[in-house]
Design a protein around this motif. Structure first.
Motif, PDB file in Angstrom:
ATOM      1  N   THR A 568       0.838  -1.214   0.000  1.00 44.65           N
ATOM      2  CA  THR A 568       0.000   0.000   0.000  1.00 44.65           C
ATOM      3  C   THR A 568       0.864   1.252   0.000  1.00 44.65           C
ATOM      4  O   THR A 568       0.579   2.220  -0.727  1.00 44.65           O
ATOM      5  CB  THR A 568      -0.926   0.006   1.231  1.00 44.65           C
ATOM      6  OG1 THR A 568      -1.746  -1.162   1.198  1.00 44.65           O
ATOM      7  CG2 THR A 568      -1.806   1.247   1.235  1.00 44.65           C
ATOM      8  N   ALA A 569       1.922   1.243   0.796  1.00 45.76           N
ATOM      9  CA  ALA A 569       2.814   2.405   0.850  1.00 45.76           C
ATOM     10  C   ALA A 569       3.453   2.668  -0.511  1.00 45.76           C
ATOM     11  O   ALA A 569       3.482   3.809  -0.993  1.00 45.76           O
ATOM     12  CB  ALA A 569       3.884   2.187   1.911  1.00 45.76           C
ATOM     13  N   ALA A 577       2.267   6.968   1.955  1.00 41.69           N
ATOM     14  CA  ALA A 577       3.466   6.152   2.152  1.00 41.69           C
ATOM     15  C   ALA A 577       4.230   6.593   3.394  1.00 41.69           C
ATOM     16  O   ALA A 577       4.668   5.768   4.204  1.00 41.69           O
ATOM     17  CB  ALA A 577       4.364   6.237   0.922  1.00 41.69           C
ATOM     18  N   LEU A 578       4.368   7.899   3.555  1.00 42.03           N
ATOM     19  CA  LEU A 578       5.087   8.424   4.716  1.00 42.03           C
ATOM     20  C   LEU A 578       4.403   8.014   6.009  1.00 42.03           C
ATOM     21  O   LEU A 578       5.063   7.616   6.982  1.00 42.03           O
ATOM     22  CB  LEU A 578       5.175   9.949   4.625  1.00 42.03           C
ATOM     23  CG  LEU A 578       5.913  10.640   5.783  1.00 42.03           C
ATOM     24  CD1 LEU A 578       7.381  10.236   5.798  1.00 42.03           C
ATOM     25  CD2 LEU A 578       5.778  12.151   5.665  1.00 42.03           C
ATOM     26  N   LYS A 579       3.095   8.079   6.036  1.00 39.15           N
ATOM     27  CA  LYS A 579       2.337   7.709   7.233  1.00 39.15           C
ATOM     28  C   LYS A 579       2.579   6.243   7.599  1.00 39.15           C
ATOM     29  O   LYS A 579       2.834   5.904   8.768  1.00 39.15           O
ATOM     30  CB  LYS A 579       0.855   7.968   7.005  1.00 39.15           C
ATOM     31  CG  LYS A 579      -0.016   7.612   8.201  1.00 39.15           C
ATOM     32  CD  LYS A 579      -1.493   7.836   7.894  1.00 39.15           C
ATOM     33  CE  LYS A 579      -2.367   7.420   9.077  1.00 39.15           C
ATOM     34  NZ  LYS A 579      -3.814   7.579   8.777  1.00 39.15           N
ATOM     35  N   LEU A 584       5.714   2.122  11.009  1.00 40.37           N
ATOM     36  CA  LEU A 584       6.600   0.961  11.092  1.00 40.37           C
ATOM     37  C   LEU A 584       8.021   1.351  11.504  1.00 40.37           C
ATOM     38  O   LEU A 584       8.927   0.510  11.472  1.00 40.37           O
ATOM     39  CB  LEU A 584       6.637   0.232   9.741  1.00 40.37           C
ATOM     40  CG  LEU A 584       5.315  -0.396   9.267  1.00 40.37           C
ATOM     41  CD1 LEU A 584       5.457  -0.936   7.858  1.00 40.37           C
ATOM     42  CD2 LEU A 584       4.871  -1.494  10.216  1.00 40.37           C
ATOM     43  N   ASN A 585       8.219   2.628  11.883  1.00 38.74           N
ATOM     44  CA  ASN A 585       9.537   3.133  12.297  1.00 38.74           C
ATOM     45  C   ASN A 585      10.584   3.034  11.183  1.00 38.74           C
ATOM     46  O   ASN A 585      11.779   2.874  11.444  1.00 38.74           O
ATOM     47  CB  ASN A 585      10.048   2.380  13.534  1.00 38.74           C
ATOM     48  CG  ASN A 585       9.154   2.591  14.739  1.00 38.74           C
ATOM     49  OD1 ASN A 585       8.534   3.645  14.898  1.00 38.74           O
ATOM     50  ND2 ASN A 585       9.069   1.586  15.593  1.00 38.74           N
ATOM     51  N   LYS A 709       9.093  14.720  -2.057  1.00 42.55           N
ATOM     52  CA  LYS A 709       9.298  15.746  -1.041  1.00 42.55           C
ATOM     53  C   LYS A 709       9.591  15.167   0.342  1.00 42.55           C
ATOM     54  O   LYS A 709      10.200  15.819   1.184  1.00 42.55           O
ATOM     55  CB  LYS A 709       8.074  16.657  -0.961  1.00 42.55           C
ATOM     56  CG  LYS A 709       6.768  15.924  -0.652  1.00 42.55           C
ATOM     57  CD  LYS A 709       5.572  16.871  -0.640  1.00 42.55           C
ATOM     58  CE  LYS A 709       4.271  16.118  -0.332  1.00 42.55           C
ATOM     59  NZ  LYS A 709       3.095  17.021  -0.309  1.00 42.55           N
ATOM     60  N   HIS A 710       9.159  13.899   0.582  1.00 39.17           N
ATOM     61  CA  HIS A 710       9.356  13.296   1.902  1.00 39.17           C
ATOM     62  C   HIS A 710      10.510  12.291   1.940  1.00 39.17           C
ATOM     63  O   HIS A 710      10.860  11.792   3.010  1.00 39.17           O
ATOM     64  CB  HIS A 710       8.082  12.580   2.362  1.00 39.17           C
ATOM     65  CG  HIS A 710       6.906  13.483   2.533  1.00 39.17           C
ATOM     66  ND1 HIS A 710       6.973  14.661   3.239  1.00 39.17           N
ATOM     67  CD2 HIS A 710       5.615  13.370   2.083  1.00 39.17           C
ATOM     68  CE1 HIS A 710       5.790  15.245   3.228  1.00 39.17           C
ATOM     69  NE2 HIS A 710       4.951  14.485   2.525  1.00 39.17           N
TER      70      HIS A 710
END
Length: 730
Positions: A568-569, A577-579, A584-585, A709-710
């Motif tokens: 999904t990410a 994806a960032l979330k 999951l660290n 950007k992330h």
């Protein structure tokens, strides 16, 4: 003086004749053939060492890690390692290793079989005792070829027991030249190289135990099958096959006390291994569908022993009714289990083997779980597969009266069925074809020779002339010869390890695809030790074991929900994806894509992802990622649904078909695609870039992918830029 010279000449001639006679001794000939076959089998598997000491494929890296942990926790000894493995039963809570499936971790002993680790540690300890200085990594890699080569002798023993010595010798030759067996058991491969010899040895001991009425040999057979339980996930096959063989035999011969006793003694030992192995335990041994057949056969054998005196007095029709009733109960049980949904309790991989029509995403998205084509099976085994099928026809007719014939027919038929379900189990078919096809050829030879024998000259309508018999044998040999002369072992034996070629299977190699090696070395040096790396599960073992950095998923595919989160990410927009990664660290993300290039007239190169069976990067795997999460790949990859992929026209009716993101919100925003096509000092232009205009020969969509950007690109692998490492910002 001349008389003395004559005496010396006569002595020399006599000695020469005796020497030649000794060389013709059948035992010496058999010994030489077996020695040559063993040497070929071993050297072919050691050939990849030409490229360097690297473990092959993916799972062997995890098995090596288990060997390291076994040695560490066993205080450097095999006995201590065994104690550590089985002390798991008394530990609560069970310890988890967060190097795998971070952040939660993996129960190493509860989710793994100890055979690979124990065999490696045993070999390592033995070499140390002899004063040989070596390291565990090398021993782990070389133990598989040595173990696999022993199958030459166990195949010989089984073939000899099933028919005669000729069959045994031919079985040994065939398995030494089997590419299907070679491919899974070369240097640095999985410990299936131990499982196959032990399985064949178990079969041999079981048959000999029955013939000699020996409970001791049946116990040894159970121990051999126990070694298979420890080292191979497909231990279910020999465990259930012997149960099936014994059950069928006992249904036809319900007064056969010998078979009942032999099976019970053998199966009790095998089941004990299943019940005590942490990965399986008593539930698998006694309360599972996969263990139902061995349990049912054991109970039936006990019933026959208890009621033996009554059965002797029973009429054949009554005995037949009892057998049919028991068989009916078994069939009804499986039908009810299927309707009630109990089959969902069986692992998807096992269920796909037994019922090929039921294949969950965890099975269909793994290349080695694909269904092999008949062309592939014939390519692996050549004409021997035809002789094997013919042998089944011959021996199945003697199913009720000849245990060896029943064994051969069932062995070939069941192994062919299961290997036709999953390509990885073609390994299971290899020894079956080696033995049963040899039986088929020898059986045909014997029948032809019998027809040409003077003893049947009275039946002129069935007899053939010796010349015609010789011609028929020559034709049979010519038909069988591709199985030996067409072996791919000499050509492919020195294929480099996959990690060395970045998963691209090659023979002519000059270290031009060292991208994964360079990436792993960079991670090991530059990424913090407490980092967690997200990647698609294919590369989890490579990263975790070689860099000692935590990964979120790996080749075990034991946590479906976590794999779905990673999928999904990768296939969602960057914010989503960032979330997920933060939950999951995850601090680093690794993607892999073997991008190809085309040089423009300006001297610059334009990069693209090409559709090719040997170039299976993350673009090619993204449809499988989408299948894990139930999304339509047609919205992500251009032309996926209708097969009208983008392509590059090279002229002369030659096209390169390409994988490019679809010009949809889903395709253009997928985090994975934006990572793969991130511009860097190696790759500045991509074939779909809109500012290139109408690139000559390119037929596909044009757009610009927005920069990330992330996620910050911190490393691009050498020499091709196929592996990219991103750091999660913030």
């Amino acid at each position: 003086m001349s008389g003395r010279k004559t005496t010396i000449k006569d002595s020399l001639a006599s000695a020469l004749l005796k020497g030649l006679e000794a060389l013709g001794d059948p035992r010496l000939v058999v010994g030489v053939i077996l020695a040559i076959s063993f040497t070929i089998t071993l050297l072919a598997r050691l050939a990849p060492l030409h490229w360097g000491v690297y473990l092959n494929e993916f799972d062997p890296f995890y098995e090596y890690y288990l060997s390291v942990k076994t040695l560490e926790n066993g205080n450097g000894s095999l006995l201590g390692g065994i104690t550590w493995w089985y002390h798991w039963w008394f530990e609560n809570p069970k310890p988890l290793d967060t190097l795998f499936w971070a952040p939660h971790g993996r129960d190493l002993r509860g989710s793994s079989q100890p055979g690979a680790a124990l065999f490696t540690v045993a070999a390592y300890e033995f070499l140390r005792t002899l004063g040989v200085k070596t390291d565990l990594y090398f021993v782990h890699g070389i133990s598989v070829p040595v173990g696999a080569a022993l199958a030459v002798f166990t195949a010989y023993l089984l073939g000899k027991e099933l028919k005669d010595e000729r069959t045994g010798v031919l079985s040994a030759v065939l398995i030494s030249l089997s590419w299907a067996y070679m491919y899974r058991t070369n240097y640095g491969a999985k410990h299936e190289g131990f499982a196959i010899p032990f399985m064949l040895l178990g079969f041999y001991l079981f048959l000999v135990a029955y013939r000699r009425k020996s409970l001791g040999l049946s116990i040894l057979a159970g121990l051999s099958f126990g070694m298979v339980v420890l080292s191979w996930g497909a231990y279910l096959y020999p465990w259930n096959f012997i149960a099936l063989l014994s059950l069928i035999w006992l249904l036809f011969h319900p007064t056969d006390k010998i078979m009942a006793k032999i099976y019970i003694a053998s199966n009790v030992i095998t089941t004990l291994f299943v019940a005590t192995t942490p990965r399986f335990g008593p539930k698998t041994a006694f309360l599972s569908l996969v263990g139902f057949l061995p349990l049912a056969t054991t109970l039936y054998a006990i019933f026959l022993l208890i009621g033996y005196s009554r059965l002797r007095a029973a009429t054949p029709s009554k005995i037949k009714k009892i057998g049919i009733g028991i068989t009916g109960v078994v069939v009804i049980f499986f039908i009810v289990a299927y309707v009630a949904g109990l089959t969902s309790l069986i692992s998807g991989r096992i269920l796909a083997v037994v019922l090929p029509t039921i294949r969950e995403p965890g099975v269909t998205t793994v290349a080695e779980h694909a269904v092999p084509s008949w062309n592939q099976l014939f390519d692996d085994f050549q004409s021997s597969i035809i002789f094997g099928i013919f042998a089944v026809y011959l021996f199945a007719r003697r199913l009720k009266t000849d245990l060896n014939a029943a064994f051969a027919a069932l062995y070939f038929a069941t192994s062919l069925y299961f290997s036709s379900s999953i390509v990885r189990l073609v390994l299971l078919l290899s020894p079956a074809i080696s033995v049963v096809a040899s039986m088929g050829l020898i059986e045909l030879f014997d029948r032809i020779r019998m027809l040409s024998s003077p003893s049947i000259s009275r039946k002129k309508e069935k007899s053939v002339s010796p010349a015609l018999a010789v011609l028929a044998m020559i034709i049979l040999l010519l038909l069988f010869s591709p199985s030996i002369l067409g072996s791919r072992v000499p050509l492919y034996s020195h294929q480099p390890a996959l990690i060395l070629t970045s998963s691209i299977p090659m023979i002519d190699y000059n270290y031009q695809y060292m991208d994964w090696i360079s990436a792993l070395e960079w991670i090991k040096i530059n990424v913090p030790k407490d980092a967690t790396i997200a990647t698609w599960w294919d590369y989890g073992y490579w990263i975790s074991v070689n860099t000692e950095r935590k990964t979120t998923c790996d080749n075990a595919t034991i946590d479906t929900k976590q794999i779905q989160r990673i999928a999904t990410a990768f296939m969602s927009d960057e914010d989503t994806a960032l979330k997920i990664f933060r939950e999951l660290n995850v601090t680093y993300v690794v993607v892999f894509e073997p991008l190809q290039s085309l040089q423009l007239s300006t001297g610059m190169s334009v990069y693209f992802s090409m559709i090719h069976p040997a170039l299976g990067g993350d673009m090619a795997k993204s449809p499988q990622m989408l299948k894990w999460i139930g999304l339509d790949a047609g919205k992500y990859i251009y032309g996926f649904n209708n097969g009208s992929y983008a392509y590059l026209d090279l002229g002369n009716n030659q096209r390169l078909y390409l994988l490019v993101p679809a010009p949809t919100p889903q395709g253009l925003n997928a985090t994975l695609y934006r990572m793969i096509f991130t511009r860097n000092y190696k790759q500045q232009l991509f074939i779909f870039d809109s500012f290139l205009g109408q690139l000559q020969g390119y037929n596909g969509p044009h757009y610009l992918l927005s920069p990330l950007k992330h996620f910050e690109l911190v490393y691009v692998s050498e020499p091709n830029g196929w592996v990219k490492v991103f750091k999660v910002k913030g």
